[in-house]
Motif scaffolding. Structure first.
Motif, PDB file in Angstrom:
ATOM      1  N   SER A  11     -20.841   4.216  67.693  1.00 39.34           N
ATOM      2  CA  SER A  11     -22.305   4.181  67.647  1.00 39.34           C
ATOM      3  C   SER A  11     -22.818   4.704  66.300  1.00 39.34           C
ATOM      4  O   SER A  11     -23.874   4.297  65.838  1.00 39.34           O
ATOM      5  CB  SER A  11     -22.909   4.969  68.809  1.00 39.34           C
ATOM      6  N   ASP A  12     -22.059   5.594  65.671  1.00 40.42           N
ATOM      7  CA  ASP A  12     -22.379   6.117  64.342  1.00 40.42           C
ATOM      8  C   ASP A  12     -21.064   6.146  63.562  1.00 40.42           C
ATOM      9  O   ASP A  12     -20.226   7.029  63.783  1.00 40.42           O
ATOM     10  CB  ASP A  12     -22.990   7.511  64.454  1.00 40.42           C
ATOM     11  N   ARG A  13     -20.903   5.178  62.678  1.00 36.83           N
ATOM     12  CA  ARG A  13     -19.630   5.008  61.959  1.00 36.83           C
ATOM     13  C   ARG A  13     -19.246   6.247  61.149  1.00 36.83           C
ATOM     14  O   ARG A  13     -18.085   6.670  61.159  1.00 36.83           O
ATOM     15  CB  ARG A  13     -19.738   3.781  61.056  1.00 36.83           C
ATOM     16  N   ILE A  14     -20.186   6.835  60.446  1.00 35.33           N
ATOM     17  CA  ILE A  14     -19.888   7.987  59.595  1.00 35.33           C
ATOM     18  C   ILE A  14     -19.527   9.209  60.442  1.00 35.33           C
ATOM     19  O   ILE A  14     -18.554   9.914  60.155  1.00 35.33           O
ATOM     20  CB  ILE A  14     -21.063   8.301  58.636  1.00 35.33           C
ATOM     21  N   ALA A  15     -20.272   9.444  61.506  1.00 36.02           N
ATOM     22  CA  ALA A  15     -19.959  10.579  62.389  1.00 36.02           C
ATOM     23  C   ALA A  15     -18.588  10.397  63.037  1.00 36.02           C
ATOM     24  O   ALA A  15     -17.804  11.347  63.117  1.00 36.02           O
ATOM     25  CB  ALA A  15     -21.040  10.734  63.451  1.00 36.02           C
ATOM     26  N   GLN A  47     -21.197  14.683  55.856  1.00 32.87           N
ATOM     27  CA  GLN A  47     -20.785  14.823  57.256  1.00 32.87           C
ATOM     28  C   GLN A  47     -19.589  15.763  57.405  1.00 32.87           C
ATOM     29  O   GLN A  47     -19.493  16.493  58.377  1.00 32.87           O
ATOM     30  CB  GLN A  47     -20.465  13.448  57.847  1.00 32.87           C
ATOM     31  N   GLY A 109     -18.406  -0.224  63.534  1.00 35.89           N
ATOM     32  CA  GLY A 109     -19.608   0.069  64.310  1.00 35.89           C
ATOM     33  C   GLY A 109     -19.748  -0.817  65.527  1.00 35.89           C
ATOM     34  O   GLY A 109     -18.987  -1.769  65.726  1.00 35.89           O
ATOM     35  N   ASP A 111     -22.527  -2.638  66.342  1.00 36.23           N
ATOM     36  CA  ASP A 111     -23.466  -3.752  66.233  1.00 36.23           C
ATOM     37  C   ASP A 111     -22.715  -5.047  65.913  1.00 36.23           C
ATOM     38  O   ASP A 111     -21.568  -5.026  65.467  1.00 36.23           O
ATOM     39  CB  ASP A 111     -24.536  -3.458  65.180  1.00 36.23           C
TER      40      ASP A 111
END
Length: 141
Positions: A11-15, A47, A109, A111
């Motif tokens: 849902s959040d690629r970087i996280a 991050q 991700g 999407d």
């Protein structure tokens, strides 16, 4: 043979990338983080200062004088990587010289655009003879 691990449906690629990098760091595994876009390199750098909460993932940029002695190195170029065991790719394309690495980790991700780009990278990795594995970050199997 290079093994490629696709962690998908983030849902959040970087996280998600920071969590995985933190796990590798906790296992004392050196990791080269390839982020060719400046905004992505900056985002993963920020991050890693925040995750995991209450602890620290030792990391530097490749141009740092401490890069050779730091377990997690963020780079925008792969011309002369510090180590060739593990590559964490945050690139939109297969990294040049990917075959130099024992393993490559990618985060995709959730999407449609990210999934389609990920599928294309999977196809290209397989065409080059890389072994590909998948891990669902959304927990759907």
């Amino acid at each position: 043979m290079t093994q490629v691990f696709f962690y998908h449906d983030a849902s959040d690629r970087i996280a998600a990338a920071a969590v995985l990098i933190g796990k590798a760091f906790a296992q004392k595994k050196a990791l080269l983080v390839f982020a060719p876009e400046a905004a992505v390199a900056d985002a993963i750098d920020r991050q890693l200062w925040l995750h995991p909460p209450g602890s620290f993932v030792a990391h530097v940029r490749a141009e740092s004088p401490l890069a050779a002695e730091t377990p997690v190195v963020i780079t925008r170029q792969l011309e002369q990587p510090q180590q060739c065991e593990r590559l964490f790719s945050l690139a939109d394309e297969i990294p040049e010289g990917a075959e130099r690495f024992a393993s490559i980790i990618e985060v995709v991700g959730d999407d449609a655009e990210a999934r389609n780009a990920g599928r294309e990278r999977v196809r290209r990795y397989r065409e080059r003879g890389f072994a590909v594995s998948f891990i669902d970050l959304a927990g759907r199997g």
